[in-house]
Design a protein around this motif. Sequence first.
Motif, PDB file in Angstrom:
ATOM      1  N   SER A   1       0.826  -1.209   0.000  1.00 45.31           N
ATOM      2  CA  SER A   1       0.000   0.000   0.000  1.00 45.31           C
ATOM      3  C   SER A   1       0.858   1.258   0.000  1.00 45.31           C
ATOM      4  CB  SER A   1      -0.924   0.001   1.217  1.00 45.31           C
ATOM      5  OG  SER A   1      -1.875  -1.035   1.123  1.00 45.31           O
ATOM      6  N   ARG A   2       1.950   1.232   0.745  1.00 51.02           N
ATOM      7  CA  ARG A   2       2.837   2.397   0.792  1.00 51.02           C
ATOM      8  C   ARG A   2       3.457   2.662  -0.573  1.00 51.02           C
ATOM      9  NH1 ARG A   2       7.993   4.501   2.125  1.00 51.02           N
ATOM     10  NH2 ARG A   2       9.009   2.501   1.679  1.00 51.02           N
ATOM     11  N   GLN A   3       3.905   1.614  -1.250  1.00 48.67           N
ATOM     12  CA  GLN A   3       4.507   1.788  -2.567  1.00 48.67           C
ATOM     13  C   GLN A   3       3.500   2.321  -3.578  1.00 48.67           C
ATOM     14  OE1 GLN A   3       7.659   1.676  -3.399  1.00 48.67           O
ATOM     15  NE2 GLN A   3       8.247   1.111  -1.301  1.00 48.67           N
ATOM     16  N   VAL A   4       2.258   1.874  -3.477  1.00 47.69           N
ATOM     17  CA  VAL A   4       1.215   2.372  -4.389  1.00 47.69           C
ATOM     18  C   VAL A   4       1.003   3.863  -4.186  1.00 47.69           C
ATOM     19  CG1 VAL A   4      -1.260   2.258  -4.898  1.00 47.69           C
ATOM     20  CG2 VAL A   4       0.063   0.149  -4.668  1.00 47.69           C
TER      21      VAL A   4
ATOM     22  N   GLY B   1       3.597  10.618  -5.090  1.00 46.39           N
ATOM     23  CA  GLY B   1       4.972  11.084  -4.981  1.00 46.39           C
ATOM     24  C   GLY B   1       5.541  11.036  -3.578  1.00 46.39           C
ATOM     25  N   ASN B   2       4.762  10.582  -2.601  1.00 51.66           N
ATOM     26  CA  ASN B   2       5.231  10.439  -1.218  1.00 51.66           C
ATOM     27  C   ASN B   2       4.349   9.409  -0.518  1.00 51.66           C
ATOM     28  OD1 ASN B   2       2.869  11.820   0.080  1.00 51.66           O
ATOM     29  ND2 ASN B   2       3.662  13.592  -1.055  1.00 51.66           N
ATOM     30  N   ASP B   3       4.711   9.100   0.723  1.00 45.65           N
ATOM     31  CA  ASP B   3       3.952   8.089   1.464  1.00 45.65           C
ATOM     32  C   ASP B   3       3.113   8.703   2.583  1.00 45.65           C
ATOM     33  OD1 ASP B   3       5.844   8.760   3.346  1.00 45.65           O
ATOM     34  OD2 ASP B   3       6.509   6.700   3.737  1.00 45.65           O
ATOM     35  N   LEU B   4       2.802  10.009   2.493  1.00 46.34           N
ATOM     36  CA  LEU B   4       2.080  10.681   3.562  1.00 46.34           C
ATOM     37  C   LEU B   4       0.651  10.161   3.724  1.00 46.34           C
ATOM     38  CD1 LEU B   4       3.240  14.391   3.061  1.00 46.34           C
ATOM     39  CD2 LEU B   4       4.074  12.699   4.700  1.00 46.34           C
ATOM     40  N   LEU B   5       0.092   9.567   2.686  1.00 43.79           N
ATOM     41  CA  LEU B   5      -1.268   9.040   2.758  1.00 43.79           C
ATOM     42  C   LEU B   5      -1.287   7.538   3.050  1.00 43.79           C
ATOM     43  CD1 LEU B   5      -2.940  10.951  -0.219  1.00 43.79           C
ATOM     44  CD2 LEU B   5      -3.261  11.368   2.224  1.00 43.79           C
ATOM     45  N   ALA B   6      -0.147   6.970   3.335  1.00 43.48           N
ATOM     46  CA  ALA B   6      -0.063   5.524   3.578  1.00 43.48           C
ATOM     47  C   ALA B   6      -0.210   5.217   5.061  1.00 43.48           C
ATOM     48  CB  ALA B   6       1.266   4.986   3.067  1.00 43.48           C
ATOM     49  N   TYR B   7      -0.914   4.132   5.358  1.00 45.83           N
ATOM     50  CA  TYR B   7      -0.969   3.654   6.734  1.00 45.83           C
ATOM     51  C   TYR B   7       0.396   3.129   7.155  1.00 45.83           C
ATOM     52  CZ  TYR B   7      -6.088   3.706   7.116  1.00 45.83           C
ATOM     53  OH  TYR B   7      -7.401   4.091   7.196  1.00 45.83           O
ATOM     54  N   THR B   8       0.774   3.408   8.391  1.00 46.51           N
ATOM     55  CA  THR B   8       1.893   2.704   9.000  1.00 46.51           C
ATOM     56  C   THR B   8       1.386   1.333   9.447  1.00 46.51           C
ATOM     57  OG1 THR B   8       1.418   3.501  11.228  1.00 46.51           O
ATOM     58  CG2 THR B   8       2.842   4.894   9.838  1.00 46.51           C
ATOM     59  N   PRO B   9       2.294   0.381   9.722  1.00 46.60           N
ATOM     60  CA  PRO B   9       1.834  -0.918  10.236  1.00 46.60           C
ATOM     61  C   PRO B   9       0.965  -0.779  11.489  1.00 46.60           C
ATOM     62  CG  PRO B   9       4.104  -1.082   9.547  1.00 46.60           C
ATOM     63  CD  PRO B   9       3.746   0.367   9.441  1.00 46.60           C
ATOM     64  N   ALA B  10       1.348   0.117  12.391  1.00 44.33           N
ATOM     65  CA  ALA B  10       0.578   0.282  13.627  1.00 44.33           C
ATOM     66  C   ALA B  10      -0.813   0.835  13.346  1.00 44.33           C
ATOM     67  CB  ALA B  10       1.325   1.196  14.593  1.00 44.33           C
ATOM     68  N   GLU B  11      -0.923   1.746  12.370  1.00 43.75           N
ATOM     69  CA  GLU B  11      -2.233   2.306  12.025  1.00 43.75           C
ATOM     70  C   GLU B  11      -3.153   1.236  11.442  1.00 43.75           C
ATOM     71  OE1 GLU B  11      -2.301   6.186  13.389  1.00 43.75           O
ATOM     72  OE2 GLU B  11      -3.850   5.243  12.161  1.00 43.75           O
TER      73      GLU B  11
ATOM     74  N   LEU C   1       0.778  -3.288  -6.889  1.00 41.73           N
ATOM     75  CA  LEU C   1       2.104  -2.754  -7.149  1.00 41.73           C
ATOM     76  C   LEU C   1       2.225  -2.288  -8.600  1.00 41.73           C
ATOM     77  CD1 LEU C   1       4.384  -5.314  -5.282  1.00 41.73           C
ATOM     78  CD2 LEU C   1       4.004  -2.918  -4.667  1.00 41.73           C
ATOM     79  N   PRO C   2       2.881  -1.166  -8.845  1.00 38.58           N
ATOM     80  CA  PRO C   2       2.981  -0.633 -10.213  1.00 38.58           C
ATOM     81  C   PRO C   2       3.518  -1.651 -11.210  1.00 38.58           C
ATOM     82  CG  PRO C   2       3.786   0.979  -8.633  1.00 38.58           C
ATOM     83  CD  PRO C   2       3.521  -0.274  -7.851  1.00 38.58           C
TER      84      PRO C   2
END
Length: 361
Positions: free
Chosen positions: A30-33, A39-49, A96-97
């Motif tokens: 999800s982070r890579q997507v 262009g960044n991972d600011l909208l990605a969940y962390t594992p803890a989230e 994944l892309p």
Amino acid sequence: MAEATVEQLRVPENLLDSSAADFLEAVEVSRQVRINTWGNDLLAYTPAELFALCHDPYEWYVVLVARNDSKIMGRAGIAMPLDDNTDLAHVTLDVLPEAAGNGIGRKLLEAAELFVKGENRKIVVVETNHPAADLEAAGSTGERIPAAQGGSDLPLKSREARFASNAGYALERVEQFSACTLPPPGDLLAQLARRAEETHQGAYRVHQWLDSCPEEWAADFVRLEKGHNEDDGDLGTWDVKQLREAEELSRLSGRHTIVSAAEHLETGALVAFTSISLLGHRDDVAFQDDTVVEEAHKGKDVGLFIKVANMEQLELHFPALRTLYTWNSPENQYMLAVNAALGYVGAGVTGQWRKDFNAAD
């Protein structure tokens, strides 16, 4: 590429155990997507989230993963409300892309639909993301897919839009996605606060809180929230007890919520509020949530008044923040103008798509 297989992901007991490897790999997908999209991972969940989301008492969250050999190439997150809207499911697809165009997204969506049908869910909502650069590349010519609400559309040239449409989903609405760099420059907030006060002539007072609504305002706050949800077609059973339960759940997950509300001095009632949410496991990004102003108090810069106050409170409590995101209906021109004045810049749009199995049958 060999044909992918889809299976339900097991949620581990904790994130430190060796059994968490697949869960962490799905989070990384999800982070890579999101990096590829925005262009960044600011909208990605962390594992803890994501781990906390899988233990939300108000929502059942299931993850399906698509594997090619042993590698996870994509995932589908299925969120199913447990309290209200129990005929609904939200599905988030991430592929994944390097695996795009191989049918993995279609296979995941079909598996997700089969799963939610088995849980007697009748409506599925999916979201597509469209960065501004992609929309510009698509151009203004060519066939467009109109949204059922709001008068916006998406280009059929968009691969994501074609995917959703070909899967039988109808475009419900399009929302503007914007980003604001923090902190705001100079005395911008002070200037905007003066503008708002000149418009409403001191008719309102701001009340603010972090994480927990003061008891004296809880009933008013719930009334405003519930009225907003009713406007969206979600009547719900929201009350002060549920508010307190939600606040406690956020506290346990490490999340924070900052709220600024406007009291109408003539009546002594809250008539507007705005809220910002912060994730529990990162301090660089926050999310502008609902801004609600009662109809009788619109046109008096009350929305600007409380949003400026909330951004000031945000700076005070969380000075490390660097980005604030928000989503708005394109037809809400007042709020878009307020956001532009606050420094938000359009980053793209998101499409909300819906399939009703009753209608399909």
